[in-house]
Structures are given as structure tokens and as C-alpha cells.
Design an enzyme around this catalytic site. Sequence first.
Site, short mmCIF file in Angstrom:
data_model
loop_
_atom_site.label_atom_id
_atom_site.label_comp_id
_atom_site.label_asym_id
_atom_site.label_seq_id
_atom_site.Cartn_x
_atom_site.Cartn_y
_atom_site.Cartn_z
N HIS A 4 0.54 23.33 -3.81
CA HIS A 4 1.40 24.20 -3.00
C HIS A 4 0.57 24.95 -1.95
O HIS A 4 1.02 25.15 -0.83
CB HIS A 4 2.14 25.20 -3.90
CG HIS A 4 3.18 24.53 -4.75
ND1 HIS A 4 4.53 24.71 -4.55
CD2 HIS A 4 3.07 23.66 -5.78
CE1 HIS A 4 5.20 23.98 -5.42
NE2 HIS A 4 4.33 23.34 -6.20
N ASP A 58 7.60 29.84 -0.49
CA ASP A 58 7.47 28.62 -1.30
C ASP A 58 8.78 28.31 -2.02
O ASP A 58 9.50 29.23 -2.46
CB ASP A 58 6.35 28.79 -2.33
CG ASP A 58 6.03 27.47 -3.00
OD1 ASP A 58 5.33 26.66 -2.39
OD2 ASP A 58 6.53 27.22 -4.12
N GLY A 111 7.60 16.27 -13.06
CA GLY A 111 8.21 16.88 -11.88
C GLY A 111 8.77 15.87 -10.88
O GLY A 111 9.46 14.92 -11.23
N ASP A 112 8.43 16.10 -9.63
CA ASP A 112 8.95 15.29 -8.52
C ASP A 112 8.29 13.91 -8.40
O ASP A 112 8.63 13.12 -7.52
CB ASP A 112 8.70 16.05 -7.20
CG ASP A 112 7.23 16.40 -7.01
OD1 ASP A 112 6.46 16.36 -7.99
OD2 ASP A 112 6.83 16.73 -5.88
#
Length: 445
Positions: free
Chosen positions: A20, A117, A361-362
Site C-alpha cells: 500500500h 487508502d 485477498g485480491d
Amino acid sequence: MSSSDGNLHVALLPSSGMGHLLPYLRLAASLIHHQLSLTLITTHPIVSSAESQLISTFLSAFPQITQKKFTPIPLDSVAANITDPFQLQWETIRQSAHLLSPLISSSSPPLSFIITDVTLMSSVISVTAKLCLPNYILFTSSARMLSLFSCFPSIPSSIPKESLPPILLDSNSSFTKNFSDNSGSLKHFNGVLINSFEELEKEPLKMLASGNLTKGLPPVFPLGHFLPLELERISLLAPLKWLENQEESSVVYVSFGSRTAISKEQIRELGNGLVLSGCKFLWVVKSKVVDKEEEEGLDEILGHQLMKKIENNGLVVKEWVDQWQILSQKAVGGFISHCGWNSVVEAAWHGIPVLGWPQQGDQMINAEVIEAGGWGLCMKSWVKWQSKAQTLVRVVRICRDLNCGRGRVFGRIAFIAVADITDAIAVITGIAVVNFTLFIVYCGY
Ligand code: UPG
């Protein structure tokens, strides 16, 4: 920083984790060239050493950027029922979001807008709405993931339900609750900035722009690819030196990003699989989620026997490497990746075929971007590395001398990993169509 020059003043609020933070800093560096004044809000204590080092190097390199330190009220991981330290940090920031208000409103000159974010959206929007401060999101994943995020809990027809991370199927998990709250708050934002570009994600971006996917979706700005900064070149030189002596397209680069830890047993399984593949490899090992806790040396993690076997085939490191530089080396012919979005975009940019091995996750949804583009193949199920019998290093198939003629991202080397025999047949059928030469190197059935 003065308001008299008429510049916009923008605040950046990343959450936590290198996946991130890096896109935030890369974006910040490009905004500086547009004569913006910038404030970077950093949350303390910082979770990993990699983040601390990068933030301080970044701020020294860009003294014109103002740092505002945010210290949220600490959360107890047991009470919050969150084991992942990065997720715990997201939740900590979320629960202390009200404390951002004085920090934001005391900015001088006053802020023009903030970039928040994705993990913090629903809690931060209530603060910025009260201050009438425009708020944009930096979505650090793929446009394909954004299409799911924007509709959630509905699932767009383009995304198979099996690609959702299992945790999102549990409506009681705090992860799912936050995901859903953040998604619901999307319509209150002014826009979504995303590290993607049309050549990489034409269809998902088109769908997002069409307005048919979600009512009230703010405009999406595909700003990718975010280029890495010179100052990121702080890492180990050994891998680059080693790569210089390897033949073109002969090396597989293996890395699962900045926060995917693998148990010692699983690491050894993977190591044996790589040795058996007969392929040269450069492997970044990570046995702890947070780098500060990585205490064991490679000898202890891998064991002497495996270290010996690896000597002739590859190079293993456990430190932070310069992935961007590695991917730009001629010797690298392929990438075994967990499909964190930054890694996917970096591989695409360098034209490196990917064998995707999504972990959480993604990552499964990002992996589908690779497959849709035809420049790699990915594991189709969330099989976890649990035991020797179940190890996922069952099949590493290396297709050499490929030339499927689809441009620079294809045609060097491709990898195929499959979880079961049905997948294997599907893959072989697919390969026959594009006329690859296939070598089965390791099959653990
Ligand atoms: N990187 C290095 N050297 C290393 C390890 C990583 O340069 O030794 C860089 C890499 O080039 C990339 C970033 O660190 O730029 C890692 O990002 P990514 O590939 O996205 O992986 P994660 O760190 O796992 O990223 C998290 C999530 C992932 C998500 C991403 C963006 O795990 O699933 O897509 O954040 O939201």
C-alpha cells in the site's frame, strides 16, 4: 509551503504494508512534478522496518513534502480478533479516525483534498465530509478487483465466486464487514485513482467507466503504471550481480511480496520443487509476516541439505531486494508470484510471463488479469500449503522457446502450475491451441 503561490495542497493518507505504501510514494513523487504541495500522513508506530526505512529515505529525498505524524489509540489484537499485524494497523487507524480531524484541519495552507487508502475509506470519509474536504481514494489493487469492490456484496458476472478470497464469504468476519462498509462509502468520494492502464485492463476499466456496474460510482482515473523511485534502490546488490552472469531468459524469479509468510516446512517443499524443476532461480524467502521478526538465517530456514542442492541451481535471499531492477534483467525469463497487484503491474511492464500462485485477498482476481492478457497462467484454487502430501509444488512445467507472437510480454518463457489433474488437462489443451513446446519438469502426483 505557502498558499500565496496558489498551489493545491494535497494530503496523502496511506494505511499499512509495503504493497500500500509503495504506490502512495510513487504517486506522491509524480505529483511533486505538477507543482503541488504535499503532506504525507504517517501512522506510528510503523509496522515493518521496510516501511520505516522507506518513509525516512523518501522524506529525506523530498524535503519539500511535509510529514504529519498520526498516533492512533492502540488496539489489542486479541480483543480485536485480528492476527495479521497489517490488518490490525488498518483497524487501529479506522477506530481512531476521529483524531485525524484536528491534524487535517490544522494543515497550513488549508488542504485542497486528501487521498485516502482503500482500507480506511468508510471511517475517514465521515471526518472529511464534516470538514467539507474533497476525498479521493488510491485503490492499490486492480481495476478488476475494483469492479468487485464497487458492487460488493453483489458479485459482477465477470468474476467467478471461487475467485473471492474465502474470508469474504464469511459475512461475520471483521475483514468482510470493513470491506462492505468501505464499498458502501464509495459514492461519497470524489474519485478513484488506480495503478492500472488501458493496455493491461481494457475491459474492467471500460466496465467501470460505463456507469453500468454501480450506481453513483465516482470517476475512476487509471494513472498507472506508477514508476519506482531512484531511492527504492536501497537493497541488496548480490541478486543483480548474480543475474548478470546468467543466460538470457534462463532464470525464474520467485517472490511472494512483502507480507506473505510461509512456514519452514512449506519453504522446504517449495525449494525442493524448484530444484527438481531444473530451472535456474532467484528466490526471495519470507518466513515471517513482519520483517522485524525474521531472526533465523537461511541455513536454519532451508536446512543444510537443501542449501547444498540449491547452490548449483539458484540464489536464495531473505532480505528486501530491488524487484523492479530484477525484473528488468535480461536473465529473468519468468516470475512465480503471489499476484500482489504491484508485482503484477511490474511484471507486465517488463514483459515477464507469470506463474501465479495466489495466496489471499485480491490475488486470485489479479491473477485473472494475467490469464485474460495471455501472459501467464495461474493456480485456480485457494489450496493452502499444509503438508507434504498437499504441497502445491506438484507441477512446474516449463515451456521453453515460446513464441505465441503476442508482443513483448510474451514469448520468452512460460510456467504452468496446476493443483489437480483436471487443471493439468485444461492447461495442456490450452497450450496445444497456441502451439507451445511443453516440458514437464516436476510432477509430484
Ligand atoms: N518488493 C520489493 N522487494 C522485495 C519485496 C517486494 O521491491 O523484496 C516490492 C515489489 O516490487 C512490489 C511491492 O514490494 O512493488 C509488493 O507489492 P505486491 O506485489 O502488491 O505484494 P504485497 O506486498 O503482498 O501487497 C499487498 C497485498 C496484495 C495487494 C497489494 C496492493 O498482499 O494482495 O494486491 O498489497 O493492495
